[in-house]
Design a protein around this motif. Structure first.
Motif, PDB file in Angstrom:
ATOM      1  N   LEU A 243      86.456 -13.306 -11.247  1.00  0.00           N
ATOM      2  CA  LEU A 243      86.509 -12.384 -10.111  1.00  0.00           C
ATOM      3  C   LEU A 243      86.666 -10.948 -10.579  1.00  0.00           C
ATOM      4  O   LEU A 243      86.037 -10.019 -10.036  1.00  0.00           O
ATOM      5  CB  LEU A 243      87.661 -12.775  -9.179  1.00  0.00           C
ATOM      6  N   GLU A 244      87.499 -10.744 -11.598  1.00  0.00           N
ATOM      7  CA  GLU A 244      87.695  -9.394 -12.138  1.00  0.00           C
ATOM      8  C   GLU A 244      86.390  -8.851 -12.711  1.00  0.00           C
ATOM      9  O   GLU A 244      86.107  -7.651 -12.624  1.00  0.00           O
ATOM     10  CB  GLU A 244      88.791  -9.421 -13.202  1.00  0.00           C
ATOM     11  N   TYR A 245      85.581  -9.720 -13.267  1.00  0.00           N
ATOM     12  CA  TYR A 245      84.301  -9.309 -13.855  1.00  0.00           C
ATOM     13  C   TYR A 245      83.247  -9.035 -12.788  1.00  0.00           C
ATOM     14  O   TYR A 245      82.499  -8.056 -12.865  1.00  0.00           O
ATOM     15  CB  TYR A 245      83.803 -10.403 -14.803  1.00  0.00           C
ATOM     16  N   THR A 246      83.183  -9.900 -11.773  1.00  0.00           N
ATOM     17  CA  THR A 246      82.081  -9.829 -10.811  1.00  0.00           C
ATOM     18  C   THR A 246      82.373  -8.969  -9.588  1.00  0.00           C
ATOM     19  O   THR A 246      81.462  -8.405  -8.978  1.00  0.00           O
ATOM     20  CB  THR A 246      81.734 -11.233 -10.293  1.00  0.00           C
ATOM     21  N   GLY A 247      83.651  -8.886  -9.198  1.00  0.00           N
ATOM     22  CA  GLY A 247      83.947  -8.352  -7.879  1.00  0.00           C
ATOM     23  C   GLY A 247      83.683  -9.431  -6.838  1.00  0.00           C
ATOM     24  O   GLY A 247      83.466 -10.598  -7.159  1.00  0.00           O
ATOM     25  N   GLY A 248      83.668  -9.034  -5.571  1.00  0.00           N
ATOM     26  CA  GLY A 248      83.464 -10.005  -4.501  1.00  0.00           C
ATOM     27  C   GLY A 248      84.782 -10.515  -3.952  1.00  0.00           C
ATOM     28  O   GLY A 248      85.857  -9.969  -4.239  1.00  0.00           O
ATOM     29  N   LYS A 249      84.698 -11.575  -3.141  1.00  0.00           N
ATOM     30  CA  LYS A 249      85.875 -12.145  -2.485  1.00  0.00           C
ATOM     31  C   LYS A 249      86.025 -13.609  -2.880  1.00  0.00           C
ATOM     32  O   LYS A 249      85.087 -14.398  -2.741  1.00  0.00           O
ATOM     33  CB  LYS A 249      85.743 -12.034  -0.961  1.00  0.00           C
ATOM     34  N   VAL A 261     101.201 -19.252  -8.360  1.00  0.00           N
ATOM     35  CA  VAL A 261     101.708 -18.149  -7.537  1.00  0.00           C
ATOM     36  C   VAL A 261     101.808 -16.883  -8.368  1.00  0.00           C
ATOM     37  O   VAL A 261     101.370 -15.795  -7.957  1.00  0.00           O
ATOM     38  CB  VAL A 261     103.072 -18.497  -6.915  1.00  0.00           C
ATOM     39  N   ALA A 262     102.372 -17.003  -9.576  1.00  0.00           N
ATOM     40  CA  ALA A 262     102.546 -15.834 -10.446  1.00  0.00           C
ATOM     41  C   ALA A 262     101.202 -15.239 -10.852  1.00  0.00           C
ATOM     42  O   ALA A 262     101.029 -14.006 -10.885  1.00  0.00           O
ATOM     43  CB  ALA A 262     103.351 -16.232 -11.684  1.00  0.00           C
ATOM     44  N   LEU A 263     100.235 -16.089 -11.157  1.00  0.00           N
ATOM     45  CA  LEU A 263      98.915 -15.611 -11.562  1.00  0.00           C
ATOM     46  C   LEU A 263      98.223 -14.851 -10.435  1.00  0.00           C
ATOM     47  O   LEU A 263      97.629 -13.788 -10.654  1.00  0.00           O
ATOM     48  CB  LEU A 263      98.050 -16.800 -11.996  1.00  0.00           C
ATOM     49  N   ILE A 264      98.302 -15.377  -9.229  1.00  0.00           N
ATOM     50  CA  ILE A 264      97.650 -14.724  -8.097  1.00  0.00           C
ATOM     51  C   ILE A 264      98.381 -13.440  -7.713  1.00  0.00           C
ATOM     52  O   ILE A 264      97.747 -12.436  -7.359  1.00  0.00           O
ATOM     53  CB  ILE A 264      97.556 -15.701  -6.911  1.00  0.00           C
ATOM     54  N   LYS A 265      99.688 -13.445  -7.836  1.00  0.00           N
ATOM     55  CA  LYS A 265     100.452 -12.223  -7.573  1.00  0.00           C
ATOM     56  C   LYS A 265     100.024 -11.118  -8.521  1.00  0.00           C
ATOM     57  O   LYS A 265      99.810  -9.956  -8.104  1.00  0.00           O
ATOM     58  CB  LYS A 265     101.951 -12.505  -7.718  1.00  0.00           C
ATOM     59  N   GLU A 266      99.876 -11.438  -9.792  1.00  0.00           N
ATOM     60  CA  GLU A 266      99.446 -10.448 -10.782  1.00  0.00           C
ATOM     61  C   GLU A 266      98.035  -9.947 -10.472  1.00  0.00           C
ATOM     62  O   GLU A 266      97.746  -8.747 -10.577  1.00  0.00           O
ATOM     63  CB  GLU A 266      99.485 -11.068 -12.179  1.00  0.00           C
ATOM     64  N   ALA A 267      97.146 -10.863 -10.073  1.00  0.00           N
ATOM     65  CA  ALA A 267      95.775 -10.468  -9.751  1.00  0.00           C
ATOM     66  C   ALA A 267      95.730  -9.520  -8.562  1.00  0.00           C
ATOM     67  O   ALA A 267      94.932  -8.569  -8.532  1.00  0.00           O
ATOM     68  CB  ALA A 267      94.942 -11.712  -9.460  1.00  0.00           C
ATOM     69  N   LYS A 268      96.597  -9.751  -7.598  1.00  0.00           N
ATOM     70  CA  LYS A 268      96.623  -8.869  -6.422  1.00  0.00           C
ATOM     71  C   LYS A 268      97.127  -7.478  -6.780  1.00  0.00           C
ATOM     72  O   LYS A 268      96.668  -6.477  -6.211  1.00  0.00           O
ATOM     73  CB  LYS A 268      97.484  -9.490  -5.320  1.00  0.00           C
ATOM     74  N   THR A 269      98.051  -7.402  -7.733  1.00  0.00           N
ATOM     75  CA  THR A 269      98.536  -6.076  -8.158  1.00  0.00           C
ATOM     76  C   THR A 269      97.433  -5.292  -8.860  1.00  0.00           C
ATOM     77  O   THR A 269      97.462  -4.058  -8.879  1.00  0.00           O
ATOM     78  CB  THR A 269      99.747  -6.207  -9.098  1.00  0.00           C
ATOM     79  N   GLY A 271      94.445  -5.301  -7.738  1.00  0.00           N
ATOM     80  CA  GLY A 271      93.509  -4.934  -6.690  1.00  0.00           C
ATOM     81  C   GLY A 271      92.368  -5.906  -6.494  1.00  0.00           C
ATOM     82  O   GLY A 271      91.400  -5.600  -5.787  1.00  0.00           O
ATOM     83  N   LEU A 272      92.456  -7.098  -7.085  1.00  0.00           N
ATOM     84  CA  LEU A 272      91.388  -8.078  -6.905  1.00  0.00           C
ATOM     85  C   LEU A 272      91.425  -8.649  -5.493  1.00  0.00           C
ATOM     86  O   LEU A 272      92.495  -8.864  -4.919  1.00  0.00           O
ATOM     87  CB  LEU A 272      91.533  -9.215  -7.920  1.00  0.00           C
ATOM     88  N   ALA A 273      90.239  -8.905  -4.939  1.00  0.00           N
ATOM     89  CA  ALA A 273      90.122  -9.443  -3.579  1.00  0.00           C
ATOM     90  C   ALA A 273      90.259 -10.957  -3.620  1.00  0.00           C
ATOM     91  O   ALA A 273      89.310 -11.711  -3.389  1.00  0.00           O
ATOM     92  CB  ALA A 273      88.795  -9.033  -2.967  1.00  0.00           C
ATOM     93  N   VAL A 274      91.460 -11.416  -3.926  1.00  0.00           N
ATOM     94  CA  VAL A 274      91.733 -12.844  -3.996  1.00  0.00           C
ATOM     95  C   VAL A 274      92.746 -13.210  -2.921  1.00  0.00           C
ATOM     96  O   VAL A 274      93.704 -12.478  -2.663  1.00  0.00           O
ATOM     97  CB  VAL A 274      92.268 -13.250  -5.389  1.00  0.00           C
ATOM     98  N   THR A 275      92.505 -14.337  -2.271  1.00  0.00           N
ATOM     99  CA  THR A 275      93.447 -14.884  -1.302  1.00  0.00           C
ATOM    100  C   THR A 275      93.690 -16.345  -1.660  1.00  0.00           C
ATOM    101  O   THR A 275      92.937 -16.949  -2.426  1.00  0.00           O
ATOM    102  CB  THR A 275      92.895 -14.788   0.128  1.00  0.00           C
ATOM    103  N   CYS A 276      94.745 -16.917  -1.089  1.00  0.00           N
ATOM    104  CA  CYS A 276      95.054 -18.313  -1.386  1.00  0.00           C
ATOM    105  C   CYS A 276      95.793 -18.944  -0.224  1.00  0.00           C
ATOM    106  O   CYS A 276      96.330 -18.251   0.652  1.00  0.00           O
ATOM    107  CB  CYS A 276      95.870 -18.437  -2.673  1.00  0.00           C
ATOM    108  N   SER A 277      95.818 -20.260  -0.236  1.00  0.00           N
ATOM    109  CA  SER A 277      96.561 -21.008   0.776  1.00  0.00           C
ATOM    110  C   SER A 277      97.419 -22.062   0.097  1.00  0.00           C
ATOM    111  O   SER A 277      97.251 -22.367  -1.088  1.00  0.00           O
ATOM    112  CB  SER A 277      95.598 -21.683   1.760  1.00  0.00           C
ATOM    113  N   VAL A 278      98.339 -22.615   0.880  1.00  0.00           N
ATOM    114  CA  VAL A 278      99.165 -23.729   0.429  1.00  0.00           C
ATOM    115  C   VAL A 278      99.241 -24.714   1.581  1.00  0.00           C
ATOM    116  O   VAL A 278      99.150 -24.325   2.754  1.00  0.00           O
ATOM    117  CB  VAL A 278     100.575 -23.253   0.003  1.00  0.00           C
TER     118      VAL A 278
END
Length: 438
Positions: A243-249, A261-269, A271-278
């Protein structure tokens, strides 16, 4: 039952009312909607021809009105579930579309995103069109998720743009990881041309192997093949790099580990357009349930540990986790009531979602979790106010119950929450100029 006259609606009756032929007056209802000026106020709400025309502390009855008087009545914006499976076409014995939508309505959901795990797989514009036409007269809005790859085989991209034009809101192969990183890279690049949302199931199958449950103490004690947390976390790491390479959602559904959780939190900091669910079951149940060898606890990802549950709760509170899903997956008895090794994965969850979340979080947080995610999937989120379209969930947060067979509305009965203590009940919904109460 269709009612055209003034009446008080009793509890525990299956009622479908077409609002276009009448007025609806909700009496003494407490609004739980953080976006509404009436939040936390107890009011009467008048709905005429599907529009909220008046809200006040007390509204007088008028001719040809249907009054709704229910115990401890609360109302919120309509709930949304981002991962629901039925069966039709191909697996109607598990659940049909129309009956599944009735279940969703009586469970409090006005909108669902439907997974593509049908037979045939939902991977063409024609198959998306079938779903939208089949559901268009129902109170619940059905939003199809198209398969990311042809037949969900992970080899060739499906016709993503054509499916979006037909009504698909996202693209992903349900519970099937994309093994080829270049394929996911191309999907993320291509989908940007039409603002498409790509989903990637978080499991590296080369690590998961033939595992069935979480790899730790319980799997060893029970002699069951384990899936380590690493299988999820490696896939999440890979997908975030792409995602960091390509962009997009990118949407990562149903994460289950503290490290994810930690990995996605870091990715959001970053500015990556990543979302997740549980899922609701990953917020409540641990792998300790496996001692019963009950196949209702055989789910993907597997149930993890209390440490993971604590991290997932924190991820919700911090906003790292964007939404909660029931991950409703009906499985017929022939594929569930068998030896654990041979049983299919999955649990139903629409009926229990509210009771689970309301037993964990305060009511404001609970309702926010049940209404989050609409914007991510391009779905309108309508506040409770005068002049707004009525898209409402009716519920009571107080009732405590032990969830059992009589509480299951689905055709399939494979619930991981049978025998569990839950809190709260859904009365039903008002949406699309219809009211469905259970």
């Amino acid at each position: 039952m269709v009612c055209y006259f003034c009446a008080d609606i009793p509890v525990n009756r299956n009622i479908i009312i077409k609002i276009s032929k009448m007025n609806i007056l909700l009496k003494s209802t407490t609004v739980i909607d953080s976006t509404s000026p009436f939040n936390n106020k107890t009011v009467d709400i008048l709905i005429e021809d599907g529009i909220i025309t008046d809200i006040d502390s007390t509204l007088q009855s008028i001719p040809n009105i249907t009054e709704i008087n229910l115990a401890d009545l609360h109302v919120s914006r309509g709930w949304f579930d981002s991962s629901v499976s039925f069966g039709e076409p191909g697996y109607e014995e598990r659940e049909t579309i129309l009956h599944g939508l009735d279940v969703a309505a009586k469970s409090g959901f006005t909108s669902i995103a439907l997974n593509p795990n049908t037979l045939p797989i939902t991977d063409t514009s024609a198959s998306i069109g079938f779903l939208t036409v089949k559901s268009q007269q129902h109170a619940v809005n059905l939003y199809p998720i198209g398969a990311l790859t042809v037949k969900s085989e992970g080899k060739d991209l499906a016709e993503l743009y054509d499916m979006q034009q037909a009504g698909a809101v996202a693209f992903g192969d349900y519970k099937k990881a994309i093994a080829n990183p270049n394929l996911l890279k191309i999907a993320l690049l291509y989908a940007q041309n039409f603002n498409g949302l790509v989903q990637s199931f978080p499991q590296d199958n080369s690590i998961a192997g033939k595992g069935m449950v979480h790899e730790e103490e319980q799997s060893t004690l029970l002699g069951l093949k384990g899936i380590p947390s690493l299988a999820e976390e490696l896939q999440v790491t890979r997908d975030l790099f792409l995602l960091e390479y390509t962009g997009g959602k990118l949407h990562i559904p149903t994460i289950s580990t503290a490290k994810s959780v930690a990995l996605i939190k870091e990715a959001k900091t970053k500015g990556l357009a990543v979302t997740c669910s549980v899922t609701t079951h990953h917020l409540k149940l641990t792998d300790n349930e496996l001692v019963k060898f009950d196949a209702n606890y055989k789910v993907q990802p597997p149930l993890r540990t209390q440490k993971d549950i604590t991290a997932l709760h924190k991820g919700i509170q911090e906003g790292t986790i964007d939404m909660v899903t029931s991950d409703h997956q009906p499985i017929d008895i022939e594929h569930k009531k068998v030896e654990f090794d041979s049983a299919s994965y999955g649990t139903i969850g629409l009926e229990s979602s509210f009771g689970v979340l309301n037993s964990i979080f305060d009511i404001e947080t609970c309702i926010n979790l049940l209404t989050n995610g609409k914007e991510i999937f391009g779905i309108e989120d309508i506040t409770i106010d005068k002049g707004s379209t009525a898209n409402l969930t009716l519920f009571s947060p107080k009732k405590e119950l032990i969830f059992d067979q009589k509480d299951i509305l689905s055709t399939s009965k494979n619930s991981a929450f049978l025998g569990k203590s839950l809190k709260g009940q859904s009365y039903g919904i008002i949406a699309n100029k219809k009211m469905i109460l259970k």
